[in-house]
Motif scaffolding. Sequence first.
Motif, short mmCIF file in Angstrom:
data_model
loop_
_atom_site.label_atom_id
_atom_site.label_comp_id
_atom_site.label_asym_id
_atom_site.label_seq_id
_atom_site.Cartn_x
_atom_site.Cartn_y
_atom_site.Cartn_z
N GLU A 77 -3.00 10.49 -10.76
CA GLU A 77 -2.20 9.27 -10.90
C GLU A 77 -1.47 8.97 -9.61
OE1 GLU A 77 0.67 10.15 -14.04
OE2 GLU A 77 2.23 10.34 -12.55
N ASN A 78 -1.33 7.66 -9.36
CA ASN A 78 -0.56 7.20 -8.22
C ASN A 78 0.55 6.30 -8.72
OD1 ASN A 78 0.08 6.56 -5.41
ND2 ASN A 78 -0.56 4.53 -6.02
N ARG A 79 1.79 6.60 -8.30
CA ARG A 79 2.93 5.74 -8.60
C ARG A 79 3.61 5.25 -7.33
NH1 ARG A 79 5.88 8.13 -13.96
NH2 ARG A 79 3.98 8.26 -15.19
N GLY A 80 3.07 5.64 -6.18
CA GLY A 80 3.66 5.24 -4.90
C GLY A 80 3.15 3.90 -4.43
N GLN A 81 3.96 3.24 -3.62
CA GLN A 81 3.57 1.97 -3.03
C GLN A 81 2.57 2.21 -1.92
OE1 GLN A 81 6.83 -0.46 -1.69
NE2 GLN A 81 5.51 -1.71 -0.41
N ILE A 82 1.53 1.36 -1.84
CA ILE A 82 0.48 1.47 -0.84
C ILE A 82 0.55 0.21 0.03
CG2 ILE A 82 -1.99 1.79 -0.46
CD1 ILE A 82 -0.62 3.97 -2.21
N SER A 83 0.59 0.37 1.38
CA SER A 83 0.66 -0.81 2.23
C SER A 83 0.01 -0.58 3.59
CB SER A 83 2.12 -1.25 2.42
OG SER A 83 2.86 -0.25 3.07
N TYR A 84 -0.36 -1.70 4.22
CA TYR A 84 -1.00 -1.68 5.54
C TYR A 84 -0.55 -2.91 6.32
CZ TYR A 84 -4.72 -2.29 9.00
OH TYR A 84 -5.41 -2.47 10.16
N ALA A 85 -0.14 -2.72 7.57
CA ALA A 85 0.29 -3.83 8.42
C ALA A 85 -0.84 -4.19 9.37
CB ALA A 85 1.53 -3.43 9.22
N ALA A 86 -1.53 -5.28 9.10
CA ALA A 86 -2.65 -5.71 9.96
C ALA A 86 -2.12 -6.57 11.10
CB ALA A 86 -3.67 -6.49 9.14
#
Length: 172
Positions: free
Chosen positions: A147-156
């Motif tokens: 399970e994943n409860r963390g925020q996922i992000s990428y700065a393009a």
Amino acid sequence: NTKGAVTNNAASSKVVRIGGFVGSVYSKKIDVTGFKNYGTITNAGAVTAWTAVGGVAGYIGSMTEANTVSGCENHGLVNSTKVSGRTAVGGIVGFIQYANTTVTGCKNHGEVKNTGTSPANTGVTVAGIVGRIEAAENGNNTISLCENRGQISYAAKNESDAEYLSGVAGIL
């Protein structure tokens, strides 16, 4: 269990692999069970080759051995801040290459991100469990009961950046 930060600040033209428990496993068998990371895992060095960053393991790659990561948790921030080459960032494992790796019963509660920007198409993958999986023909990789409860992000930085984001696996 770890609570301290693991950070790479060095620029490199070679492969960089960073993890809360193990940076890289290659051609050996690894069984990681019940490991918990609470520290921040960061690549802050400008790396022009592959970068793999994970809350538990940065890189696992064995064509012959069966590897297992089970019952592990990440609660810390996992981040790559500099991108010049391909980057895989995962809450549990950054990059699994080849085959025969099982990730089961793992939980990511930490934020997983790539805040670096790149000048060209670099192939960045960011995911809650495993950032990137590349399999060979000689076996299987399995992700189950995670399970994943963390925020996922990428700065393009620009439109040609390849970005793959997911709660479980960025690219298979």
